[in-house]
Design an enzyme around this catalytic site. Structure first.
Site, mmCIF file in Angstrom:
data_model
loop_
_atom_site.group_PDB
_atom_site.id
_atom_site.type_symbol
_atom_site.label_atom_id
_atom_site.label_comp_id
_atom_site.label_asym_id
_atom_site.label_seq_id
_atom_site.Cartn_x
_atom_site.Cartn_y
_atom_site.Cartn_z
ATOM 1 N N HIS A 16 16.857 43.395 33.372
ATOM 2 C CA HIS A 16 16.165 43.857 34.570
ATOM 3 C C HIS A 16 16.572 42.998 35.771
ATOM 4 O O HIS A 16 16.685 43.487 36.886
ATOM 5 C CB HIS A 16 14.645 43.753 34.399
ATOM 6 C CG HIS A 16 14.115 44.633 33.306
ATOM 7 N ND1 HIS A 16 13.135 45.567 33.514
ATOM 8 C CD2 HIS A 16 14.433 44.727 32.000
ATOM 9 C CE1 HIS A 16 12.867 46.206 32.388
ATOM 10 N NE2 HIS A 16 13.647 45.687 31.446
ATOM 11 N N GLN A 355 30.175 38.163 31.490
ATOM 12 C CA GLN A 355 30.610 39.417 30.857
ATOM 13 C C GLN A 355 31.544 40.243 31.751
ATOM 14 O O GLN A 355 32.501 40.840 31.270
ATOM 15 C CB GLN A 355 29.388 40.246 30.450
ATOM 16 C CG GLN A 355 29.755 41.536 29.746
ATOM 17 C CD GLN A 355 28.621 42.101 28.917
ATOM 18 O OE1 GLN A 355 28.158 41.482 27.972
ATOM 19 N NE2 GLN A 355 28.176 43.281 29.255
ATOM 20 N N HIS A 370 26.104 46.799 21.953
ATOM 21 C CA HIS A 370 24.822 47.333 21.464
ATOM 22 C C HIS A 370 24.345 48.489 22.359
ATOM 23 O O HIS A 370 23.307 49.081 22.088
ATOM 24 C CB HIS A 370 23.783 46.216 21.426
ATOM 25 C CG HIS A 370 23.298 45.770 22.792
ATOM 26 N ND1 HIS A 370 24.151 45.487 23.828
ATOM 27 C CD2 HIS A 370 22.040 45.568 23.281
ATOM 28 C CE1 HIS A 370 23.438 45.122 24.893
ATOM 29 N NE2 HIS A 370 22.159 45.168 24.585
ATOM 30 N N TRP A 373 21.898 49.313 28.681
ATOM 31 C CA TRP A 373 22.395 50.111 29.803
ATOM 32 C C TRP A 373 23.301 49.305 30.740
ATOM 33 O O TRP A 373 24.310 49.803 31.240
ATOM 34 C CB TRP A 373 21.253 50.758 30.574
ATOM 35 C CG TRP A 373 21.749 51.598 31.719
ATOM 36 C CD1 TRP A 373 21.411 51.483 33.025
ATOM 37 C CD2 TRP A 373 22.695 52.695 31.653
ATOM 38 N NE1 TRP A 373 22.076 52.427 33.781
ATOM 39 C CE2 TRP A 373 22.880 53.175 32.957
ATOM 40 C CE3 TRP A 373 23.412 53.296 30.612
ATOM 41 C CZ2 TRP A 373 23.738 54.234 33.258
ATOM 42 C CZ3 TRP A 373 24.269 54.346 30.912
ATOM 43 C CH2 TRP A 373 24.426 54.801 32.218
ATOM 44 N N ASN A 374 22.976 48.032 30.977
ATOM 45 C CA ASN A 374 23.846 47.251 31.871
ATOM 46 C C ASN A 374 25.229 47.091 31.262
ATOM 47 O O ASN A 374 26.241 47.261 31.941
ATOM 48 C CB ASN A 374 23.232 45.870 32.150
ATOM 49 C CG ASN A 374 21.959 45.984 32.945
ATOM 50 O OD1 ASN A 374 21.986 46.336 34.119
ATOM 51 N ND2 ASN A 374 20.830 45.743 32.298
ATOM 52 N N SER A 375 25.281 46.770 29.979
ATOM 53 C CA SER A 375 26.581 46.605 29.320
ATOM 54 C C SER A 375 27.361 47.917 29.351
ATOM 55 O O SER A 375 28.572 47.931 29.585
ATOM 56 C CB SER A 375 26.395 46.139 27.868
ATOM 57 O OG SER A 375 25.820 44.853 27.868
ATOM 58 N N GLU A 378 28.627 48.480 32.906
ATOM 59 C CA GLU A 378 29.672 47.501 33.239
ATOM 60 C C GLU A 378 30.984 47.898 32.561
ATOM 61 O O GLU A 378 32.056 47.799 33.141
ATOM 62 C CB GLU A 378 29.221 46.096 32.816
ATOM 63 C CG GLU A 378 28.095 45.560 33.718
ATOM 64 C CD GLU A 378 27.331 44.376 33.125
ATOM 65 O OE1 GLU A 378 27.763 43.820 32.103
ATOM 66 O OE2 GLU A 378 26.279 44.018 33.703
ATOM 67 N N ASP A 394 16.471 51.997 23.605
ATOM 68 C CA ASP A 394 17.089 53.158 24.242
ATOM 69 C C ASP A 394 18.588 53.235 23.984
ATOM 70 O O ASP A 394 19.291 54.076 24.559
ATOM 71 C CB ASP A 394 16.827 53.070 25.748
ATOM 72 C CG ASP A 394 15.342 52.912 26.011
ATOM 73 O OD1 ASP A 394 14.544 53.289 25.139
ATOM 74 O OD2 ASP A 394 14.984 52.397 27.071
ATOM 75 N N GLN A 395 19.062 52.341 23.112
ATOM 76 C CA GLN A 395 20.511 52.217 22.942
ATOM 77 C C GLN A 395 21.142 53.437 22.269
ATOM 78 O O GLN A 395 22.297 53.766 22.531
ATOM 79 C CB GLN A 395 20.809 50.932 22.161
ATOM 80 C CG GLN A 395 20.325 49.690 22.915
ATOM 81 C CD GLN A 395 20.032 48.504 22.019
ATOM 82 O OE1 GLN A 395 20.385 48.513 20.840
ATOM 83 N NE2 GLN A 395 19.391 47.476 22.566
#
Ligand code: UDP
Length: 479
Positions: A16, A355, A370, A373-375, A378, A394-395
């Site tokens: 977040h 990252q 995993h 959402w950020n990963s 990105e 949520d993955q």
């Protein structure tokens, strides 16, 4: 016109804080001033780990105590933590709004991320507009929205049935149980119950708004065109303002993000002694595998062993993030990874990395993720193909989008015990690393992401549309 003053209140977790901080930088880029409201413990960690010397001009911090000033640790009382977080953050926002007004610098709008939904109530009581910053894709907003508006019983009753498939209004997806957020399962788990009720409360907060609720989504229309219009503007207005990613990596430069060492919000220390970037750069183009399960999730030991086995069998160089949290867990079990020595001959293991530097390195071939959402975003922005390895929350939905909609990766299959075996990991790595079409799709999305952030792109357009609405509501801020 007075300088606009915004308050941003993120839930204190890495997933977040990162988008909220990038959003703050964008707001500052529009000439506004931003006050970032976080707990004392989080501020301490950000300052300890920060890689640049100063915070950007226009950004200030307002700190509050959540009664866990040394941080929330595994084993601490979750209910007490959440209730103290609520009390502390509400008080902070209320003090800040009042003192800003008193000093002739009224707050234009309060933005709050997911899981601190109570902030909307505080803003409303003090007659200041507020908006939710949804740090997930628009598709997930729609799925939760429908869950809390008529689909709850159907989903709960069927989510574990392997033959179940669900289509939701306006979404071009056939969702099976594993594609739906794990919180929707009707389990007895205390954590699950607490978290789904946070989401429930968030949607109740939106329902209670007297005007049509506005939600800023860390995504953009070209990624999920149907999801942005699925619910309808008369129920809730979704504004795509993503991807909220450090601009030096998304091809755009703003006044602060001139270098890759600009202000970051890391809660964890990047090991400065480890020269993993130099090591990566010494490898051939598209040859390195990057493995990370985000900031939070702790894998069971047998799954760690299977990942290690898969990487060794595949035999290419890799960079694997094993977080301190994961290491602590490992210590409780009999011993470290069995094949640690062999692993260290082939790749690098770090506890936290930059990252985006890793994802934008030309030696990178694929990201075993995993699907936080950020990963995911990105990886899309950097054009990196993915092995989607979702675990919970949520993955699974993000993995579905990666595999079936954007086609930039492949999702692993778990065995009956929920473990993804080493052969399966090797199989997915071989397919993703060797698949030209996945590589081409990854490149296509990278270009689209960049368009969204260009001057006059979707961020500029949609944020302006959002501000026009706020201004209409609060005309006196325009004087
Ligand atoms: N991250 C990082 N270094 C690491 C691992 C993760 O900087 O070694 C960052 C990553 O870039 C992303 C965030 O941590 O911005 C993780 O967010 P995500 O939503 O992917 O997962 P979560 O941690 O919330 O499960």
């Amino acid at each position: 016109m007075k300088q606009r003053r915004y308050i941003i209140v993120p839930f204190p977790a890495q997933g977040h804080i990162n988008p909220s901080l990038q959003f703050s930088k964008r707001l500052i880029g529009t000439g506004a001033e931003v006050v970032f409201v976080i707990p004392i413990s989080v501020h301490r960690r950000i300052m300890k780990n920060k890689t640049s010397t100063s915070t950007p001009d226009g950004l200030s911090f307002f700190l509050y105590s959540d009664s866990f000033d040394d941080g929330f640790k595994p084993g601490d009382d979750l209910h007490r933590y959440l209730s103290e977080l609520r009390r502390g953050s509400k008080q902070a926002v209320s003090d800040l709004i009042n003192s800003s007004a008193k000093h002739g610098r009224p707050v234009t709008c309060v933005f709050y991320s997911l899981c601190v939904q109570w902030i909307a109530e505080t803003a409303r009581e003090l007659h200041v507009p507020s908006a939710l910053l949804w740090v997930e894709p628009a598709t997930l907003f729609c799925i939760y929205y429908y869950f809390f508006h008529g689909y709850e019983d159907e989903i709960k009753n069927n989510i574990n049935d392997p033959s179940y498939s669900l289509e939701l209004p306006g979404l071009p997806l056939k969702l099976t149980g594993r594609d739906l957020p794990s919180l929707m399962e009707d389990t007895k788990s205390e954590n699950n119950w607490v978290q789904i009720n946070m989401f429930r409360e968030q949607f109740e907060v939106l329902d209670k708004e007297t005007k049509t609720p506005r939600v800023l989504v860390n995504s953009f229309g070209a990624l999920e065109p149907e999801a942005f219009v699925s619910i309808g503007d008369n129920q809730v207005k979704l504004f795509g303002i993503g991807p909220l990613i450090q601009s030096s990596f998304s091809g755009e430069k703003d006044h602060e993000d001139q270098s890759k060492t600009s202000f970051r919000g890391d809660l964890y220390q990047i090991d400065s002694n480890d020269n993993y970037i130099e090591w990566m750069s010494s490898k051939p183009e598209r040859s390195v595998i990057y493995v990370s399960f985000g900031s939070f999730y702790v894998l069971p030991k047998p799954q760690m062993e299977e990942i290690a086995g898969g990487l060794l069998d595949y035999g290419r160089p890799f960079l694997w993030v094993i977080t301190e949290r994961q290491r602590e867990e490992g210590k409780k079990e009999e011993d470290e990874l069995r094949c640690r020595e062999e692993l260290e001959k082939l790749g690098r293991i770090v506890s936290w990395c930059s990252q985006l530097d890793v994802l934008s390195n030309t030696s990178l071939g694929c990201f075993v993720t995993h699907c936080g959402w950020n990963s995911t975003l990105e990886s899309l922005v950097c054009g990196v193909p993915m092995v989607a390895f979702p675990r919970w929350l949520d993955q699974g939905t993000n993995a579905k989008l990666i595999e079936d909609v954007w086609k930039t990766g492949l999702r692993v299959k778990a065995n009956k015990e929920g473990i993804v075996e080493r052969d399966e990991i090797k199989r997915c790595l071989e397919l993703v690393m060797g698949d030209d079409e996945i590589g081409r799709n990854a490149k296509k999305w990278k270009d689209l992401d960049r368009d969204a952030l260009k001057a006059g792109g979707t961020f500029d357009k949609n944020f302006k549309a959002f501000l026009d609405e706020i201004d209409q509501e609060k005309g006196h801020f325009l004087d």
